[in-house]
Design a protein around this motif. Structure first.
Motif, PDB file in Angstrom:
ATOM      1  N   TYR A  87      -5.443  -1.528  -2.361  1.00 47.76           N
ATOM      2  CA  TYR A  87      -5.446  -1.505  -0.902  1.00 47.76           C
ATOM      3  C   TYR A  87      -4.620  -0.331  -0.385  1.00 47.76           C
ATOM      4  O   TYR A  87      -5.047   0.377   0.540  1.00 47.76           O
ATOM      5  CB  TYR A  87      -4.897  -2.824  -0.375  1.00 47.76           C
ATOM      6  CG  TYR A  87      -4.512  -2.799   1.085  1.00 47.76           C
ATOM      7  CD1 TYR A  87      -5.450  -3.059   2.076  1.00 47.76           C
ATOM      8  CD2 TYR A  87      -3.202  -2.498   1.473  1.00 47.76           C
ATOM      9  CE1 TYR A  87      -5.101  -3.024   3.422  1.00 47.76           C
ATOM     10  CE2 TYR A  87      -2.848  -2.461   2.819  1.00 47.76           C
ATOM     11  CZ  TYR A  87      -3.789  -2.726   3.785  1.00 47.76           C
ATOM     12  OH  TYR A  87      -3.441  -2.678   5.107  1.00 47.76           O
ATOM     13  N   THR A 131       0.476  -2.862   6.660  1.00 48.82           N
ATOM     14  CA  THR A 131      -0.496  -3.888   7.016  1.00 48.82           C
ATOM     15  C   THR A 131      -0.646  -3.908   8.527  1.00 48.82           C
ATOM     16  O   THR A 131       0.315  -4.166   9.253  1.00 48.82           O
ATOM     17  CB  THR A 131      -0.074  -5.282   6.522  1.00 48.82           C
ATOM     18  OG1 THR A 131       1.299  -5.492   6.833  1.00 48.82           O
ATOM     19  CG2 THR A 131      -0.285  -5.425   5.032  1.00 48.82           C
ATOM     20  N   ALA A 160      -6.492  -6.086   5.808  1.00 44.61           N
ATOM     21  CA  ALA A 160      -6.163  -6.404   4.422  1.00 44.61           C
ATOM     22  C   ALA A 160      -6.677  -7.789   4.066  1.00 44.61           C
ATOM     23  O   ALA A 160      -6.512  -8.740   4.831  1.00 44.61           O
ATOM     24  CB  ALA A 160      -4.650  -6.341   4.209  1.00 44.61           C
TER      25      ALA A 160
END
Length: 845
Positions: free
Chosen positions: A407, A443, A425
């Motif tokens: 990620y 994030t 995410a």
């Protein structure tokens, strides 16, 4: 999303035995105390190619296997004893080097699925002189006399009288001479529409087009090509489209289904998955680039749900649909990992650059300038302006540090080029977890997936209240009440409504949500509960669809402090009245010395030494052994009950002994009939936990409580003492005098409120999930309210009813006016109801 995983993720359950006396509540709305602003993009939709949602559904193509490619095995697999088996390479989530043993049933037994022949013709699938290299197969047809080739469509073709259907197909003629007729026919051969066509005698591929207009209706017609001559020809890419697609777009969408989605007014559309975006293995995962260009040249993608998608509803069509209905695009990309619930195969970490570039290319196609490579291709496809892509999700349902590492790489690459995009995410299935978060460097938005059982949300209304906030927003990308609710009844809708209210009142955290699954062709049900049901000719939306629409259309600007005081009814009835039973799940167990005590008096006592008496076996193999009632069959949902007896507020004691199997004991109570009851499950999850569960329809199971670890696994051959203390609204379960778990009847009335900045209205959302009406006193201190208010109510006579094909709009919101509103007034909330009350403020107040 994983097939029927809701039964494992277990939420709460059947509203057991509702109190029938009228409920009362006082609701006080403090309009001066503003809470979190409500997200303007709270409600969106999620489309995945599951249950033929697109192929044979939203995508309007009427011919199944139009390119004769659906007998192909997915890339990277082989056929073994009727199963497709992927290459056994390491699994992303297992131990290093360990591969999954997953395999998938291969449903096809024909080289040309959905096609059949009659008469004097023979068929063969060939790759000689293909129409194009992307779809190399064509159908060789040798006619020695009169014969026909038919396509069944997707469980029928909906032929509507007077409507035009545009036909396109390609033929390479070898030696065929004679009549060639295309038609729509009923199952009995009645011709609904037909055209005779001349087939050129050339040895190159030729495109043919015509229009078929049926003279009568048939919801389950078939497409037929009739041969009246002799010779050989090759056929490829047979396409039949209704002219009346959504917005009349060629290669467009089925109008009724596309309109259902548009009418939800979604803020965004998540696409293409779900498990679909991951693929059954990394080789067969979808690639957006293969979905561009002429539809004849799109090779198709094998859905993890067991069928081929033609990719006709591709990336460009998806973006166009978003624009058509005013929704933002939320594109989910593959991070080089296939579905972990399937093969879980993946690309090595050092081989991700091409996958990252592919993601950047997808974004460029959507929003890049026409001077860029992929922006130019978008313009060449007829759309020079950017599409409304605003969100990109990095993976689907991946989780853990290893995923987080990937990620981070994708995040940095995308954010560096497109800082304006909102990046999402994955958090796997379930709550946001530190196991994943702690390894992520940035994030923006995290995606929680929540499949729950009936009334889980009533027991966990504070689920989001208790969430530890972070420097991120939440997207609940997949949610549904899908256990213990039939195919989606009012019990599901009530739970969905309360869950949505919990999200709305926690809008400082939850910014976006989308129900799943969205669409299901009723001939291919991969998931127990879906939002919109359809077949070839008909469709209907479940009651939950209308609840989502109702809440989205009545979204306030900001939450208001709302106090709900639930008053005890004057004459409550016991919540758990009903019979008692015995059961097992994949276990052989025996029971004896069953006693029911009420008010200190024994009202029932078993005596199996003299026979089973009133105990009636329903499922399983029950026999009397050594003065005990023994169940000796493996399998789920084995059940016997004390027929003809009902109890309330009692204590049940018995002895139980496990003989064989994986779990331990099941003690049903509040039994209404042999298919409807609550139960204490001691030794669930392979003899590891205890849990209260509900059973409906004899097989539909969901949890009433969270699972509690057993102090120790139940031992074989040992007698245990079990005690259930069944009170008016609470049940305690003991094993050898140790309290294992408690279930309390959840509240039934829930209320939130907010203020609408545009209209000035106070918008109140109120759910009464109980079987009794609730007399509710609404107070708005310090606010002058006009006497005329608007009430929109969605209510049903019971919580087991559903919309259906026969009655598609049986249960929809009803509008009415209230003439007695004030800053302090009473309103009765109907049983099983979802209500939106709009209080109009006096001008300047």
């Amino acid at each position: 999303m994983q097939k029927f995983l809701s039964i494992l993720l277990l939420g709460a359950a059947l509203a057991p035995r509702a109190m029938l006396a009228q409920e009362k509540a006082v609701v006080t709305i403090h309009a001066q105390q503003k809470g979190a602003p409500v997200s303007p993009v709270l409600h969106g939709i999620f489309f995945e190619e599951i249950s033929h949602a697109g192929e044979g559904g939203l995508y309007a193509e009427l011919i199944q296997n139009r390119g004769f490619e659906e007998a192909n095995l997915p890339q990277g697999t082989h056929l073994e004893d009727g199963f497709i088996v992927p290459e056994r390479t390491p699994h992303f989530m297992l131990k290093p080097g360990e591969a999954s043993d997953w395999k998938m049933e291969w449903p096809l037994h024909s080289q040309w699925p959905a096609w059949s022949s009659e008469g004097n013709i023979s068929l063969a699938l060939t790759t000689q002189q293909p129409l194009n290299s992307a779809t190399p197969h064509s159908l060789e047809i040798k006619a020695t006399g009169a014969g026909s080739l038919a396509n069944e469509g997707f469980w029928g073709i909906n032929a509507v009288a007077g409507h035009a259907y545009n036909l396109k197909f390609y033929v390479r003629n070898g030696s065929y001479k004679g009549p060639f007729t295309v038609s729509l026919q009923s199952a009995d051969g009645t011709v609904l529409a037909s055209r005779e066509m001349n087939i050129a005698g050339k040895h190159t591929w030729q495109k043919y087009t015509t229009t078929l207009t049926p003279v009568r209706n048939d919801p389950a017609a078939k497409f037929v090509i009739s041969f009246g001559g002799k010779g050989t020809l090759w056929l490829d890419f047979v396409s039949l489209f209704p002219e009346n697609t959504f917005k009349h777009r060629p290669n467009g969408l089925r109008a009724d289904l596309a309109q259902y989605l548009a009418d939800l007014k979604p803020a965004f559309i998540r696409w293409p998955g779900g498990c679909y975006v991951e693929g059954i293995n990394i080789q067969s995962a979808p690639d957006w680039k293969r979905t561009l260009g002429p539809v004849e040249q799109r090779p198709g993608t094998y859905s993890p749900w067991g069928y081929w998608s033609s990719d006709g509803f591709g990336y460009h069509e998806y973006l166009q649909y978003c624009e058509d209905i005013g929704a933002a695009a939320l594109y989910v990309l593959n991070v080089g990992v296939s579905c972990e619930y399937r093969s879980g195969t993946y690309l090595p970490d050092d081989s991700l650059q091409a996958t990252i570039q592919n993601a950047l290319d997808a974004i460029e196609y959507a929003i890049g300038p026409v001077t860029s490579k992929w922006g130019a291709k978008r313009a060449a496809a007829g759309h020079p302006a950017p599409f409304p892509l605003k969100y990109v999700e990095i993976g689907n349902e991946q989780h853990g540090p290893r995923y987080a590492k990937r990620y981070n790489v994708f995040y940095h690459a995308i954010h560096a080029h497109y800082p304006q995009l909102h990046l999402i995410a994955s958090m796997g299935i379930g709550d946001v977890n530190r196991h994943t978060l702690d390894s992520m460097q940035h994030t923006d938005i995290v995606d929680e997936h929540a499949y729950k059982g009936a009334f889980w949300s009533l027991n966990h209304y504070d689920h989001f209240d208790k969430y530890k906030r972070g420097n991120w927003d939440m997207y609940v990308g997949e949610y549904a009440t899908n256990a213990g609710v039939g195919a989606g009844n009012m019990a599901a809708t009530l739970s969905d409504a309360v869950y949505m209210m919990s999200m709305e009142k926690n809008s400082d955290l939850v910014k976006m949500c989308s129900y799943a699954p969205l669409l299901v062709n009723v001939h291919d049900v991969d998931w127990p509960v879906n939002l919109i049901n359809f077949d070839a000719a008909h469709s209907f939306a479940r009651i939950s669809y209308y609840a989502i629409q109702l809440f989205n259309e009545n979204k306030p600007t900001v939450n208001l402090a709302t106090q709900v005081q639930r008053l005890a009814p004057e004459q409550p009835l016991p919540a758990f009245s009903g019979g008692i039973g015995l059961g097992t799940w994949d276990t052989e167990s025996e029971y004896k010395d069953i006693t029911v005590t009420q008010n200190g008096q024994v009202v029932y006592q078993s005596n199996f030494a003299q026979g089973a008496g009133p105990w009636e076996p329903v499922r399983g193999t029950w026999k009397l052994e050594d003065s005990a009632f023994s169940q000796t069959a493996q399998g789920a949902q084995q059940f016997a009950w004390l027929k003809g007896r009902s109890f309330d507020t009692y204590t049940l004691t018995l002895k139980a002994r496990k003989k064989e199997g994986t779990n331990a004991f099941i003690i049903p109570f509040a039994v209404q009939d042999s298919n409807t009851y609550l139960r204490a499950h001691i030794g669930a999850y392979v003899n590891a936990t205890s849990v209260f569960e509900s059973v409906t329809h004899g097989y539909d199971v969901s949890s009433v409580t969270d699972h509690k670890p057993l102090p120790a696994p139940v031992e074989k051959g040992r007698w245990y003492n079990i005690r259930l203390e069944v009170k008016a609204d609470e049940v305690d379960c003991y094993l050898d005098d140790q309290l294992l778990m408690t279930y309390r009847e959840p509240p039934k009335v829930f209320v939130i409120s907010g203020a609408d900045a545009q209209s000035g209205d106070i918008i109140i959302k109120a759910v009464n999930a109980g079987a009794a009406p609730c007399r509710t006193n609404f107070k708005t201190p310090g606010v002058e309210v006009l006497p005329t208010a608007t009430l929109i109510s969605l209510h049903t006579p019971s919580d087991t009813v559903e919309n259906s094909f026969a009655h598609p709009t049986a249960y929809t919101p009803q509008h009415s006016q209230i003439q007695h509103a004030s800053a302090d007034f009473n309103l009765e909330l109907a049983p099983y109801s979802i209500n939106v009350l709009r209080l109009h403020r006096a001008a300047g107040k």
